[in-house]
Design a protein around this motif. Structure first.
Motif: not given
Length: 285
Positions: A43-45, A127-131, A166-170, A173-179
């Motif tokens: 998703d794009v932030e 473009v900053r992504l959540r993955m 992601l908002a707290a990491a200016p 470029r992206m943040a990743l969450a794995v199950s």
């Protein structure tokens, strides 16, 4: 034909439907037949608040970076199917693909591609992504793919904790969450290019009171910053000065709040998807 046009044609050619199901599986999938996949949701932030022309250019940049990252990481297009999500992409990757490639080289190349794009983009077009990375059984029909594993991946990528990190990491470029399943099977072992110490655990609770355990990392940061106050640059852990027990406290002094997550091992689509977070650990006031 320039590179942008080539990438645009490539992604248009990978429209999500029955023809691609045949390509992906080497033959038509029987209705209701479930197969295992690695599931990536992107998703794009801050996509929705942008003007329509800006959204179109941001989408083009996202697909260009994504296509280049796949190529550089050695992730073959024949091993993936994709579904456009407007402000993001859903990817299903064959179970035969090594997950180390996805969590390692692919994430690294995606972050590097975003860095290169950021150097030339203005603030409106960043473009900053959540993955999210998950795994599980999915089934296809003439309209696409479905399955609880897909629902979970979408809930993870849309989770408020991932948004907050992601908002707290200016500078990220992206943040990743794995199950938790992916973390247990892949991340914690510290394969080449994967640093387990860079992940912190976060538990998500859905509207149905379902708990989803995840682990979050931010490329370029030693650990994901905790979103508790103004955004900061990559954090450096500081210890508060020691104060003798005999020293009287004053009403104007406010000691820092320290938030601790669970122990980290190693060294380095339908319906509302809003979730809340329960961080595990102690809060010292």
């Amino acid at each position: 034909m320039d590179r942008l046009s080539e990438n645009a044609l490539y992604w248009r050619s990978r429209s999500f439907g029955s023809a691609q199901c045949k390509e992906h599986g080497g033959g038509p999938h029987m209705s209701g037949e479930a197969t295992h996949h690695w599931i990536v949701a992107l998703d794009v932030e801050n996509f929705s608040p942008r003007r329509d022309p800006v959204q179109r250019r941001v989408r083009a940049a996202m697909y260009r970076v994504l296509g280049d990252a796949m190529e550089r990481a050695g992730l073959a297009a024949a091993d993936t199917v994709t579904e456009d999500r407007g402000d993001g992409v859903l990817m299903l990757i064959r179970s035969s693909v090594a997950p180390v490639v996805i969590a390692g080289p692919f994430v690294r190349e995606l972050d590097e591609g975003l860095r290169e794009y950021t150097e030339e983009a203005n603030e409106d077009h960043l473009v900053r992504l959540r993955m999210a990375l998950h795994q599980g059984l999915t089934a296809s029909d003439e309209h696409g793919w479905s399955g609880d594993a897909i629902n979970i991946a979408c809930r993870i990528v849309d989770a408020q904790p991932l948004r907050d990190v992601l908002a707290a990491a200016p500078s990220a470029r992206m943040a990743l969450a794995v199950s938790d399943e992916v973390h247990h099977a892949v991340i914690r072992h510290g394969h080449r290019g994967i640093d387990p110490a860079a992940y912190l655990p976060f538990d998500l609770t859905t509207k149905h009171d379902e708990t989803i355990s995840t682990w979050i990392t931010v490329p370029g940061y030693p650990a994901p910053p905790v979103a508790a106050g103004p955004a900061t640059e990559p954090p450096v852990e500081r210890q508060p000065p020691s104060v003798p027990d005999t020293q009287p406290s004053t009403a104007t002094e406010q000691p820092p709040v320290v938030q601790r997550a669970r122990t980290v091992q190693g060294d380095q689509v339908a319906g509302s998807k809003h979730v809340t977070v329960h961080n595990t650990g102690n809060v010292r006031l």
